[in-house]
Design a protein around this motif. Structure first.
Motif, PDB file in Angstrom:
ATOM      1  N   GLY A  69       0.815  -1.227   0.000  1.00 37.02           N
ATOM      2  CA  GLY A  69       0.000   0.000   0.000  1.00 37.02           C
ATOM      3  C   GLY A  69       0.842   1.268   0.000  1.00 37.02           C
ATOM      4  N   TYR A  70       2.093   1.160   0.421  1.00 41.31           N
ATOM      5  CA  TYR A  70       2.982   2.328   0.363  1.00 41.31           C
ATOM      6  C   TYR A  70       3.443   2.553  -1.074  1.00 41.31           C
ATOM      7  N   HIS A  71       4.102   3.678  -1.279  1.00 46.84           N
ATOM      8  CA  HIS A  71       4.668   3.969  -2.599  1.00 46.84           C
ATOM      9  C   HIS A  71       6.188   3.936  -2.525  1.00 46.84           C
ATOM     10  N   LEU A  73       9.641   5.324  -3.315  1.00 49.77           N
ATOM     11  CA  LEU A  73      10.064   6.712  -3.531  1.00 49.77           C
ATOM     12  C   LEU A  73      11.550   6.829  -3.800  1.00 49.77           C
ATOM     13  N   GLY A 178       7.208   5.918  11.130  1.00 47.45           N
ATOM     14  CA  GLY A 178       6.818   6.670   9.934  1.00 47.45           C
ATOM     15  C   GLY A 178       7.934   6.660   8.908  1.00 47.45           C
ATOM     16  N   SER A 179       7.558   6.835   7.651  1.00 48.46           N
ATOM     17  CA  SER A 179       8.515   6.718   6.549  1.00 48.46           C
ATOM     18  C   SER A 179       9.613   7.782   6.600  1.00 48.46           C
ATOM     19  N   ARG A 195      10.309   3.267   1.080  1.00 48.16           N
ATOM     20  CA  ARG A 195       9.161   4.131   1.355  1.00 48.16           C
ATOM     21  C   ARG A 195       9.628   5.447   1.970  1.00 48.16           C
ATOM     22  N   THR A 224      -1.384  13.151   4.060  1.00 50.20           N
ATOM     23  CA  THR A 224      -0.395  12.508   3.176  1.00 50.20           C
ATOM     24  C   THR A 224      -0.998  11.268   2.528  1.00 50.20           C
ATOM     25  N   ALA A 225      -1.735  10.498   3.345  1.00 49.23           N
ATOM     26  CA  ALA A 225      -2.328   9.259   2.829  1.00 49.23           C
ATOM     27  C   ALA A 225      -3.269   9.573   1.664  1.00 49.23           C
ATOM     28  N   PHE A 228      -1.328  10.544  -1.565  1.00 47.69           N
ATOM     29  CA  PHE A 228      -0.748   9.361  -2.222  1.00 47.69           C
ATOM     30  C   PHE A 228      -1.848   8.494  -2.854  1.00 47.69           C
TER      31      PHE A 228
HETATM   32  O1  C5P Z   1       4.834   6.519   6.754  1.00 46.12           O
HETATM   33  P1  C5P Z   1       3.812   7.513   7.115  1.00 46.12           P
HETATM   34  O2  C5P Z   1       2.929   7.030   8.231  1.00 46.12           O
HETATM   35  O3  C5P Z   1       4.364   8.866   7.410  1.00 46.12           O
HETATM   36  O4  C5P Z   1       2.896   7.688   5.844  1.00 46.12           O
HETATM   37  C1  C5P Z   1       1.609   8.258   5.890  1.00 46.12           C
HETATM   38  C2  C5P Z   1       0.815   7.724   4.725  1.00 46.12           C
HETATM   39  O5  C5P Z   1       1.345   8.212   3.495  1.00 46.12           O
HETATM   40  C3  C5P Z   1       0.859   6.220   4.608  1.00 46.12           C
HETATM   41  O6  C5P Z   1      -0.166   5.632   5.372  1.00 46.12           O
HETATM   42  C4  C5P Z   1       0.651   6.006   3.133  1.00 46.12           C
HETATM   43  O7  C5P Z   1      -0.714   6.069   2.829  1.00 46.12           O
HETATM   44  C5  C5P Z   1       1.313   7.211   2.501  1.00 46.12           C
HETATM   45  N1  C5P Z   1       2.669   6.908   2.043  1.00 46.12           N
HETATM   46  C6  C5P Z   1       2.855   6.161   0.899  1.00 46.12           C
HETATM   47  N2  C5P Z   1       4.125   5.863   0.481  1.00 46.12           N
HETATM   48  C7  C5P Z   1       5.199   6.318   1.168  1.00 46.12           C
HETATM   49  C8  C5P Z   1       5.034   7.089   2.333  1.00 46.12           C
HETATM   50  C9  C5P Z   1       3.750   7.363   2.744  1.00 46.12           C
HETATM   51  O8  C5P Z   1       1.887   5.746   0.256  1.00 46.12           O
HETATM   52  N3  C5P Z   1       6.420   6.024   0.720  1.00 46.12           N
END
Ligand code: C5P
Length: 339
Positions: A69-71, A73, A178-179, A195, A224-225, A228
């Protein structure tokens, strides 16, 4: 205060051997004679201040969506001197108290509190800590404020409690929060991949054309979610921007402006008119270049000279915008201060 139960251990050298002592106020003053000045300052303190810096993204390439589900980067981030201030105080009880200048952030969900809980769990200790957090970095703004607070607490506890966590352990604790959190453990200028948790520091080089940075926060907050989630695959890139900019910076050369791209910007400008309007207002006020910070809505505009930055700041301030004059910063241990 003085008969408080402490769980802090100090390592010191005595007659050529390493000794480990459990510290309380009394033993600290006895052992101090054999410790360096720096060690004294760290160990004999009840209070620890730490700064948590914001960041901007010079590039942000979204490479694709992952199965989790993450992206995926590739992003180049730089810390800037806009910062939150955190005060950690050792208390006699076993509570973690979270007090924030923004009342709705005064809860155990705050990443700063979660960082303390995580370290306590890792050490199996129950040292009470009061966390006071003075927020200056706007929330949900793309500036990484919450992530930076979490990393700053981990970094501070590592020194304050003399923790011997390996870099890999610290990194994994940070990534679980967190990312962006791993980046803030070191800050400065870095390429972040995966991520966001795979951090490669870049050369200590900064563009003369970006000596001064205006950070303008449009009057909305973004998730942020959601940004994305709404990103169409057409905005994905191959990561060329981040690669080109990393290469240039590592060669201590200014990258070409055309590579300073953020994959999230097109969608954010289209979906949120407040951000598009703010961008236009910045350009009309005299900014030559404007980019989105992270997932927004904050925009940054670089300036080579202070006078130019101040002029534009004054103009957008008159239009009612929240705007900060900032600069790139390489944080170091100076961001932590003990009393
Ligand atoms: O990692 P973090 O909790 O800060 O990310 C918040 C939201 O941003 C994640 O739940 C996700 O939906 C999105 N995200 C993503 N890909 C990433 C970082 C964040 O899709 N590399």
């Amino acid at each position: 205060m003085h008969n408080r139960k402490r769980v802090i251990w100090a390592i010191y050298h005595k007659e050529g051997t390493k000794k480990r002592v459990k510290l309380d106020k009394f033993s600290i003053s006895v052992q101090n004679a054999r410790m360096s000045h720096a060690q004294q300052a760290q160990i004999s303190s009840d209070v620890c201040f730490v700064r948590a810096y914001a960041k901007i993204n010079l590039t942000l390439d979204v490479l694709g969506r992952r199965a989790d589900g993450y992206h995926e980067l590739a992003t180049i981030m730089q810390t800037v001197d806009l910062h939150d201030t955190i005060c950690l105080t050792a208390t006699g009880d076993q509570r973690v108290q979270m007090i924030c200048s923004i009342p709705e952030l005064s809860s155990d969900d705050n990443l700063a509190a979660r960082a303390v809980y995580m370290v306590r769990q890792r050490l199996a200790c129950s040292q009470g800590v009061r966390i006071e957090l003075y927020k200056r970095i706007p929330m949900a703004a793309g500036l990484g404020g919450g992530s930076s607070d979490a990393a700053a607490v981990l970094f501070a506890l590592q020194q304050w409690w003399q923790l011997h966590l390996s870099p890999a352990e610290l990194l994994s604790m940070a990534a679980s929060m967190g990312s962006d959190v791993p980046f803030f453990l070191t800050g400065g200028l870095a390429l972040c991949e995966g991520r966001g948790e795979r951090v490669t520091p870049l050369a200590r080089y900064w563009l003369a054309s970006m000596r001064w940075l205006l950070l303008l926060k449009p009057p909305i907050s973004l998730s942020t979610a959601a940004v994305f989630r709404n990103l169409p695959a057409g905005d994905y890139t191959e990561g060329t921007n981040s690669r080109m900019v990393s290469n240039a910076l590592n060669a201590r050369k200014d990258p070409q402006l055309e590579y300073l791209q953020n994959s999230l910007e097109r969608e954010v400008l289209e979906r949120y008119p407040e951000v598009a309007q703010a961008r236009e207002d910045l350009l009309r006020a005299g900014a030559q270049f404007v980019r989105l910070c992270g997932s927004g809505p904050t925009l940054f505009a670089p300036f080579a000279e202070l006078t130019g930055a101040l002029q534009v700041q004054q103009r957008v301030h008159t239009l009612g915008y929240e705007v900060y004059l900032s600069r790139a910063i390489h944080p170091n241990t100076g961001s932590v201060c003990f009393f």
